[in-house]
Design a protein around this motif. Sequence first.
Motif, mmCIF file in Angstrom:
data_model
loop_
_atom_site.group_PDB
_atom_site.id
_atom_site.type_symbol
_atom_site.label_atom_id
_atom_site.label_comp_id
_atom_site.label_asym_id
_atom_site.label_seq_id
_atom_site.Cartn_x
_atom_site.Cartn_y
_atom_site.Cartn_z
ATOM 1 N N LEU A 134 0.827 -1.198 0.000
ATOM 2 C CA LEU A 134 0.000 0.000 0.000
ATOM 3 C C LEU A 134 0.865 1.253 0.000
ATOM 4 O O LEU A 134 0.585 2.213 -0.738
ATOM 5 C CB LEU A 134 -0.926 -0.009 1.226
ATOM 6 C CG LEU A 134 -1.778 1.242 1.442
ATOM 7 C CD1 LEU A 134 -2.709 1.458 0.253
ATOM 8 C CD2 LEU A 134 -2.580 1.124 2.748
ATOM 9 N N LEU A 135 1.922 1.232 0.777
ATOM 10 C CA LEU A 135 2.806 2.390 0.830
ATOM 11 C C LEU A 135 3.496 2.612 -0.515
ATOM 12 O O LEU A 135 3.634 3.764 -0.972
ATOM 13 C CB LEU A 135 3.842 2.200 1.940
ATOM 14 C CG LEU A 135 4.712 3.415 2.279
ATOM 15 C CD1 LEU A 135 3.847 4.606 2.670
ATOM 16 C CD2 LEU A 135 5.682 3.067 3.405
ATOM 17 N N ASP A 136 3.901 1.523 -1.170
ATOM 18 C CA ASP A 136 4.522 1.648 -2.502
ATOM 19 C C ASP A 136 3.538 2.277 -3.498
ATOM 20 O O ASP A 136 3.930 3.131 -4.311
ATOM 21 C CB ASP A 136 4.963 0.272 -3.011
ATOM 22 C CG ASP A 136 6.135 -0.290 -2.215
ATOM 23 O OD1 ASP A 136 6.847 0.508 -1.574
ATOM 24 O OD2 ASP A 136 6.323 -1.526 -2.230
ATOM 25 N N ALA A 137 2.292 1.873 -3.438
ATOM 26 C CA ALA A 137 1.289 2.406 -4.356
ATOM 27 C C ALA A 137 0.998 3.875 -4.059
ATOM 28 O O ALA A 137 0.769 4.673 -4.986
ATOM 29 C CB ALA A 137 0.009 1.582 -4.269
ATOM 30 N N LEU A 138 0.983 4.248 -2.797
ATOM 31 C CA LEU A 138 0.754 5.645 -2.429
ATOM 32 C C LEU A 138 1.899 6.536 -2.910
ATOM 33 O O LEU A 138 1.666 7.655 -3.389
ATOM 34 C CB LEU A 138 0.587 5.771 -0.908
ATOM 35 C CG LEU A 138 -0.704 5.194 -0.321
ATOM 36 C CD1 LEU A 138 -0.632 5.147 1.197
ATOM 37 C CD2 LEU A 138 -1.915 6.008 -0.778
ATOM 38 N N ILE A 139 3.121 6.047 -2.768
ATOM 39 C CA ILE A 139 4.282 6.818 -3.235
ATOM 40 C C ILE A 139 4.222 6.989 -4.752
ATOM 41 O O ILE A 139 4.566 8.052 -5.294
ATOM 42 C CB ILE A 139 5.587 6.134 -2.795
ATOM 43 C CG1 ILE A 139 5.707 6.158 -1.263
ATOM 44 C CG2 ILE A 139 6.800 6.805 -3.429
ATOM 45 C CD1 ILE A 139 6.892 5.371 -0.733
ATOM 46 N N ALA A 140 3.785 5.953 -5.457
ATOM 47 C CA ALA A 140 3.700 5.996 -6.924
ATOM 48 C C ALA A 140 2.429 6.681 -7.421
ATOM 49 O O ALA A 140 2.264 6.857 -8.633
ATOM 50 C CB ALA A 140 3.768 4.581 -7.491
ATOM 51 N N HIS A 141 1.508 7.056 -6.502
ATOM 52 C CA HIS A 141 0.224 7.666 -6.869
ATOM 53 C C HIS A 141 -0.576 6.767 -7.815
ATOM 54 O O HIS A 141 -1.249 7.232 -8.744
ATOM 55 C CB HIS A 141 0.423 9.038 -7.514
ATOM 56 C CG HIS A 141 0.798 10.111 -6.532
ATOM 57 N ND1 HIS A 141 -0.113 10.689 -5.683
ATOM 58 C CD2 HIS A 141 2.000 10.692 -6.267
ATOM 59 C CE1 HIS A 141 0.494 11.597 -4.932
ATOM 60 N NE2 HIS A 141 1.780 11.614 -5.260
ATOM 61 N N ASP A 142 -0.504 5.468 -7.556
ATOM 62 C CA ASP A 142 -1.272 4.503 -8.341
ATOM 63 C C ASP A 142 -2.610 4.295 -7.639
ATOM 64 O O ASP A 142 -2.756 3.424 -6.770
ATOM 65 C CB ASP A 142 -0.499 3.189 -8.451
ATOM 66 C CG ASP A 142 -1.072 2.258 -9.496
ATOM 67 O OD1 ASP A 142 -2.281 2.385 -9.798
ATOM 68 O OD2 ASP A 142 -0.316 1.420 -10.029
ATOM 69 N N LEU A 143 -3.620 5.054 -8.022
ATOM 70 C CA LEU A 143 -4.895 5.039 -7.316
ATOM 71 C C LEU A 143 -5.632 3.713 -7.466
ATOM 72 O O LEU A 143 -6.328 3.273 -6.541
ATOM 73 C CB LEU A 143 -5.775 6.186 -7.820
ATOM 74 C CG LEU A 143 -5.226 7.599 -7.580
ATOM 75 C CD1 LEU A 143 -6.228 8.634 -8.086
ATOM 76 C CD2 LEU A 143 -4.908 7.819 -6.123
ATOM 77 N N ASP A 144 -5.506 3.062 -8.617
ATOM 78 C CA ASP A 144 -6.183 1.785 -8.811
ATOM 79 C C ASP A 144 -5.649 0.731 -7.845
ATOM 80 O O ASP A 144 -6.424 -0.026 -7.241
ATOM 81 C CB ASP A 144 -6.016 1.308 -10.255
ATOM 82 C CG ASP A 144 -6.773 2.193 -11.244
ATOM 83 O OD1 ASP A 144 -7.769 2.826 -10.823
ATOM 84 O OD2 ASP A 144 -6.363 2.251 -12.424
ATOM 85 N N VAL A 145 -4.349 0.670 -7.702
ATOM 86 C CA VAL A 145 -3.752 -0.294 -6.776
ATOM 87 C C VAL A 145 -4.112 0.057 -5.339
ATOM 88 O O VAL A 145 -4.419 -0.813 -4.515
ATOM 89 C CB VAL A 145 -2.220 -0.344 -6.955
ATOM 90 C CG1 VAL A 145 -1.584 -1.251 -5.905
ATOM 91 C CG2 VAL A 145 -1.878 -0.821 -8.362
#
Length: 286
Positions: free
Chosen positions: A262-273
């Motif tokens: 979740l933290l990786d997705a938040l850093i990447a701004h990947d909203l779908d993930v």
Amino acid sequence: MRRSTPGSAVTGIPESWTAAAPRVPQQPAAADVDRDRRDRAAGTDRERADGQGAGRGRDVGAATRGEHTHSEQPYPRPRPVQRASVRGQILDALRTALVAGELTPGEVYSAPVLGERFGVSATPVREAMQQLALEGAVEVVPNRGFRVIERGTRELAELAEVRALIEVPVVLRLARTVPAERWVELRPLADATVRAASSGCRATYAESDRTFHRALLSFCGNEQLVQIADDLHRRAQWPLVGAPATRGRADLVADAAEHTSLLDALIAHDLDVVRGLVGEHFTGAL
């Protein structure tokens, strides 16, 4: 303080003192009277000055001895020393024992017995148990103690649903507004959950899990929301009846891995993930 020397006791009066007639002293001249008056006035002034100097000396001496003097400004009273709350320590210990399954659902525990276990009197234990009763972890049994609440899978599912209704929209909103460098600040907390899960200790993981979620939600700036979500999270960590260790080490490790993803997705701004991860995270919440 100068000590006075007591005088000798008078045992008798010589006869010559009483037998002799009183003598009238010779009266001084007028010039001598004026001179004596001036001398007495000057002596009074010197004594007054000497007295003031002695007073200042006493003040200085008192100040050097740490005594309060009239010329000294009063020192502000220090704040009372803050002491650790025994009740708070017992409350934390009882919460840990509850999550670890050391307090069995359905069992009744008395404050004196628990006090002996923790090495304290029954009073702080009783106060901590009353707090747990307000939180819904235990219930009061008159003249006996406190019974640990028996919870089933339905209650756990309801708590997970309420948590999802509160946290998922907040996390999705934060995913669109919080910059990546702020999310990076949570990396040590996510790593801490992985280490705690690897230990296999439910109580240790429960604390690190709540710490990560509190830090994540704190970006919203709503302290009331963070407090309510943390209370729901704590209640979701209590063991179920008949299953004090419902989740093993593998389950804890998988749950901690979701924090990292979740933290990786938040850093990447990947909203779908992010949307998919936060939805799945609460279905398998601790």
